[in-house]
Scaffold this motif. Sequence first.
Motif, short mmCIF file in Angstrom:
data_model
loop_
_atom_site.label_atom_id
_atom_site.label_comp_id
_atom_site.label_asym_id
_atom_site.label_seq_id
_atom_site.Cartn_x
_atom_site.Cartn_y
_atom_site.Cartn_z
N SER A 1 17.58 -22.30 -7.31
CA SER A 1 17.18 -21.27 -6.35
C SER A 1 16.84 -19.94 -7.03
N SER A 2 15.73 -19.34 -6.60
CA SER A 2 15.38 -18.00 -7.07
C SER A 2 15.60 -16.96 -5.98
N TYR A 3 16.40 -17.30 -4.99
CA TYR A 3 16.77 -16.37 -3.92
C TYR A 3 17.71 -15.32 -4.49
N ARG B 1 0.81 -1.22 0.00
CA ARG B 1 0.00 0.00 0.00
C ARG B 1 0.84 1.27 0.00
N ASN B 2 2.11 1.19 0.37
CA ASN B 2 2.97 2.38 0.33
C ASN B 2 3.63 2.57 -1.02
N GLY B 3 3.31 1.70 -1.99
CA GLY B 3 3.83 1.83 -3.34
C GLY B 3 5.02 0.95 -3.65
N SER B 4 5.66 0.37 -2.64
CA SER B 4 6.81 -0.49 -2.88
C SER B 4 6.36 -1.86 -3.38
N TRP B 5 7.33 -2.65 -3.87
CA TRP B 5 7.04 -3.95 -4.45
C TRP B 5 7.82 -5.04 -3.72
N GLY B 6 7.26 -6.26 -3.76
CA GLY B 6 7.93 -7.39 -3.14
C GLY B 6 7.71 -8.67 -3.93
N TRP B 7 8.66 -9.59 -3.78
CA TRP B 7 8.60 -10.89 -4.45
C TRP B 7 8.97 -11.98 -3.44
N ALA B 8 8.64 -13.21 -3.77
CA ALA B 8 9.00 -14.34 -2.91
C ALA B 8 9.93 -15.27 -3.69
N SER B 9 10.87 -15.88 -2.97
CA SER B 9 11.78 -16.84 -3.61
C SER B 9 11.41 -18.25 -3.17
N ASN B 10 11.85 -19.24 -3.95
CA ASN B 10 11.52 -20.62 -3.62
C ASN B 10 12.40 -21.18 -2.51
N ILE B 11 13.57 -20.60 -2.33
CA ILE B 11 14.48 -20.94 -1.24
C ILE B 11 14.81 -19.64 -0.52
#
Length: 597
Positions: free
Chosen positions: A187-189, A54-64
């Motif tokens: 790994s996508s870390y 909600r503050n405009g920033s972005w995030g992603w998740a890694s598999n490891i």
Amino acid sequence: MGKIIPPVEELTPEKFKETFRKILELKRKAGLIAIRDNPPDLFERAKMYGTQYRNGSWGWASNIWSRSAKNTVVIERDKDLKYEHKLLMLRVLEHILAQGPFIKVDGYVGKPGTRAQMHATVYVDPQFPDLAYRWKQLVFPAPPDEKPDVEVFVVPHYLGNPNIPGTDRMLMVMRFPHHYFTIITVSSYQGEVKKAVLTHWIFHVYQRGGTGEHAALREFTVKTVDGEWKRIVMCVWGLTGTGKSTHGLYVWTENNAKKYVEQFGINPLDYVKDQVIKNDDIVAIFEDKVIGSEAGCWTKTEDLTPEQEAMWRAAMSPRALHENTEFDERGYPSFKGELFQYFGAPNRNARSVLKLEDTGYFDGDVESSGPLTTAIFLSPGYFTEWAWAKVTDPALAAKILADGRTIGHPAQAKEVVGRIRYVARFAQPFTMGVPNTAHVVRFYKYLKKRIEKGDPVEVYVFNNTGRIIAKYYWTERKFGDKVLEVPEPVLVERDGRPRPVGGERPTIEETELFILQAVRGAVKYGPHPVWGEKMLIPKEVPGIPAERLKQLEPTTYLTMEEFKRLLKAQIEVSKYWLDKNCPGLPKEIYEAMDFED
């Protein structure tokens, strides 16, 4: 069109790179897009896989959610190549041939125009545009048509991976220091990509006369006890989870100064000015300068609070790029570790790419204003360590660096959490091309040279995230051919994480107050009970009561006989690890901790 990939038995590191370029050329001749070269719409591609807070920033998740150090091999010589190594190279080439156009991104690591500059090209599987985008935000712009110094191939897929030869561990990452490339699979870390480039950079720095160190860089000007203003160029060494970012990105502000006045009766802003954050992670130390590696920082944000003002400001910026970072009830990024989980346990490795300028304390330059003045080793333990100590003997300082003694954290690997580890130079997984010993000896000679010039580097060792005498028991363990009786901490699981029982530890504010008073020259010391004048123990720290200092001394809780027993066991274990991780050290470093009863 014929077969383009050679048989597995013919593959070599050079053949891998040659075949990769043949694949690109084949696709171009066929009228296909082979590479998307630093695409301008990379962020838009990445957004398809991300969460916007909600503050405009972005995030992603890694598999490891941690680096794959145990699944990584370094191939120093072509004759060390095994079938399994060649098989993984084959599988990566087969995937590149069949997959759509890879994303290519370029960047300089090390301040451009300096001896530390290194051009890295990273090729990323098109299904993971966020990895390419986030890495590119960390580094300095580099011309896409310039020949790179190193290349990294990122394919975060399972490719029928073989095991590392002679083990039951999957082979995921291969580094080739003398062929200047790394292959990453499974790994996508994001840490895999960042650390791959920085591992090559550490070798690059060594080749140019410096030493690449796993340390943050921070500067400020301090008013000494003599009333003079002195510039401090401070590096903070430590493995992830030990407080390197906490103290490397720390600043004293109008807001947190109130806490110091309330707790210690001291306003740090009376003694400090011109605070600058330079670098968070890996630095190049030369005799005349310290040079940061990156334009931004990618840091662990676990348990981050507003009191850590510079980090908090950058982490809550709409420009921050988060990884494995949960959200609160308002949809804002949250660093509490209450919502997300990993293997059933609360997430302990939220990470964020931060713009250094968003801290409010970045002057636009990652190069220090002068030579190193202050070195702090974050070497937490459970048994023999003071909260803070000053190291005056360069051989002992080099031994502490060579040991890299620390406590395992989930961000390192979940199986080492809470355990004492020896990770040479606090950078063992990131050193290749030359042994750790070469870096240690070079740094040792630098410390000695500074002493001879009458301008010594002040060296400190902190136990900020360990415990001053946790509950422990003695047990026998095998180290190579030797069976040693060693102490082990009593660990109990809380919130899915093994934690020590009992023991004291300093607060962040106490540690920062010690830093301030130490570099001012206001701390009064006494000799270490075993090592004497080689290591000095604080006896008076203005603002910290004497009874509190006593709580932060292991000898408050132990007889001298037991203290020496614990220290002897530590020295024996450390030598086992030095023989493995730092072979061939000069005798004066190897035996720097030895003592007779």
